[in-house]
Design a protein around this motif. Sequence first.
Motif, short mmCIF file in Angstrom:
data_model
loop_
_atom_site.label_atom_id
_atom_site.label_comp_id
_atom_site.label_asym_id
_atom_site.label_seq_id
_atom_site.Cartn_x
_atom_site.Cartn_y
_atom_site.Cartn_z
N UNK A 93 3.37 5.89 -3.02
CA UNK A 93 4.48 6.58 -3.69
C UNK A 93 4.27 6.68 -5.19
N UNK A 94 3.64 5.67 -5.79
CA UNK A 94 3.34 5.73 -7.23
C UNK A 94 2.44 6.92 -7.51
N UNK A 147 -2.31 6.12 2.25
CA UNK A 147 -1.62 4.95 1.72
C UNK A 147 -0.20 4.84 2.27
N UNK A 148 0.46 5.99 2.41
CA UNK A 148 1.86 5.99 2.87
C UNK A 148 1.97 5.96 4.39
N UNK A 149 0.84 6.02 5.08
CA UNK A 149 0.89 6.00 6.54
C UNK A 149 1.43 7.27 7.12
N UNK A 150 1.25 8.40 6.42
CA UNK A 150 1.76 9.68 6.89
C UNK A 150 0.60 10.59 7.23
N UNK A 210 0.84 -1.20 0.00
CA UNK A 210 0.00 0.00 0.00
C UNK A 210 0.88 1.26 0.00
N UNK A 211 1.97 1.24 0.78
CA UNK A 211 2.88 2.39 0.79
C UNK A 211 3.53 2.57 -0.58
N UNK A 241 9.02 7.37 3.52
CA UNK A 241 8.08 6.28 3.28
C UNK A 241 8.80 4.97 3.01
N UNK A 242 9.86 5.04 2.17
CA UNK A 242 10.52 3.82 1.72
C UNK A 242 11.89 4.18 1.14
#
Length: 570
Positions: A148-149, A491-494, A143-144, A178-179
């Motif tokens: 980002x996409x 989605x990114x948990x932010x 999901x993260x 995020x990653x």
Amino acid sequence: MAHEEALQTTTDSEEESSFSSEEEEDFEDELLHFEERFDAAEDTLSNECESDQMPAAKRARTLSWKAETDVDRVPQTLRFLPARELGPQLSAADAHSPMSLFKLFFTESTMTNLCHNTNAQAARAIAKGRKYKWTDVSVDELYRYIGLVFYMAAVKMSSITDYWRQDSLFFLPFPATVMPRDRYRIISWNVHMSHPDADKENDRKRGTAQHDRLFRIKPLMNTIRLACKAFYHPRRNLAVKERLVACRANIGMTRCTKVKPTKLGFKFFVLSDSSNGYTVDFSVYTGKNSFPADRGLSYDAVMSLLDRKVLGSGYHVYMDDFYTSHKLFTDLFALKFGACGTYRDQRKDFPKTAANSLSRSSSRGSIRWIRDGPLVCVKWMDTQVVSVCSTIHAAYTGERVQRKIKAQDTWKAKSFPCPAPVIAYNQHMGGVDLSGQLLQYYAAQHKTMKWYKKIFLHFLDIAASNAFILHKELQGNMTHDQFMEELIAELCGASQKAAPKQFSTDHVPIPGAELTSDVRRIASVGRRICVHCKAVHGKKQQTPWKCQACDVHLCLQLNRNCFQEWHKSL
């Protein structure tokens, strides 16, 4: 439970309508169908009953054009009987966040399957000799990745690596929170919609009738199509049009279209709601044998998208001249679907007579029409001749349109007569254009060597745009930009309101302790274990240096620069 019932209802209705392959029998049934609905006494031509028995091609040569002053009878209105309540199949009383709406299309079970196939693909790549470190991707991490996409679709950079660059004027802090860059790239290389072992089995069938050209995208494609139909029921006016997903892969399924901004790519046949651009259903063109009915590509493409058991009856379908044919429109009318669209004069069974037809010298606003049963063919002179046919409208009902004309070196607005089918076509075909605009604003398209990854990214676009339309239909008050920002953050948990961690010139090496005046102890005071050496190499190397911003000790030597390596992963 409501979502599962909606999905089950749609699944039970997946069988498409079929037709007899004997066209003569179909035509006799259609004539009987039309004769029951039209009063012969209203005909102005005494020989119309006899002409109705002629084949369509012969009638097309014998009928003559009528002008706008001639009265056309209004065709019988098809009763609108939708299979379900119109609009979103969700409760407006419940709270629906952008993330929850997106998860209607990319559910937890769908993501679990994607993770399983992606992990299998990565294991297969490593077994073949790929030299990267892989840990199995989880649902939350995927999901993260999708977040980002979408972030990259909103914030354009020239390359993927630029989103993690820290030595640039256009430095972006968010992606690194995020990653890590390498993790994002490795997931991109391995994301897979089908299982690799099943792919090998399908590839062995290449060249036979059992080979499925869409096998690598089928699992996710079927899920997305099912969700599109399950959670929204379209309003009466629908539009059919093709959509091109850019791709240069030479696999025999890409098409070249010179008149569109995207010249080369995969062709999607799309059914959308004209009122808001919601993608109701779609299919992917795979070549000449895309559809089993074999009535012609344009005919089969439309019929594959219109499922009466799912939609109901009485719908009005609008399309362009690629799809429009006499046979298609009469068959749709027999199924209780009205149709309207532009047509090509050279197409079979359309009027070919020149009697009383428009010419180059015809004045602007001139109208000519021919009715053949429920189908009326209309020609209208605008700046050039416009040809439209319909089983919904009368030829001309008094509408006028404004056009600017030049008179005595000045431009003035002037009204001209306009056929009813032309006005309706211009109004309702805009639904597909609206759908394309929503997809284009945040098009998640990256350069990739694999064709199926291009389509995977397009599935993300469809899910995000449909989720936004559901949000609007449920009385949501966010704009498209606000919706996508909130979706990316979830989605990114932010947290969208909390500013991301900033990286600046504060990331500089400083001594780990205050310097002592004792020259003999200056190199040993304040030495601590390097966090990078311990985490990566499992060694307890001591260093007097630490990062001012991160407040962690890091080696800074000519042959061991842990300070630089540590900050690459941030």
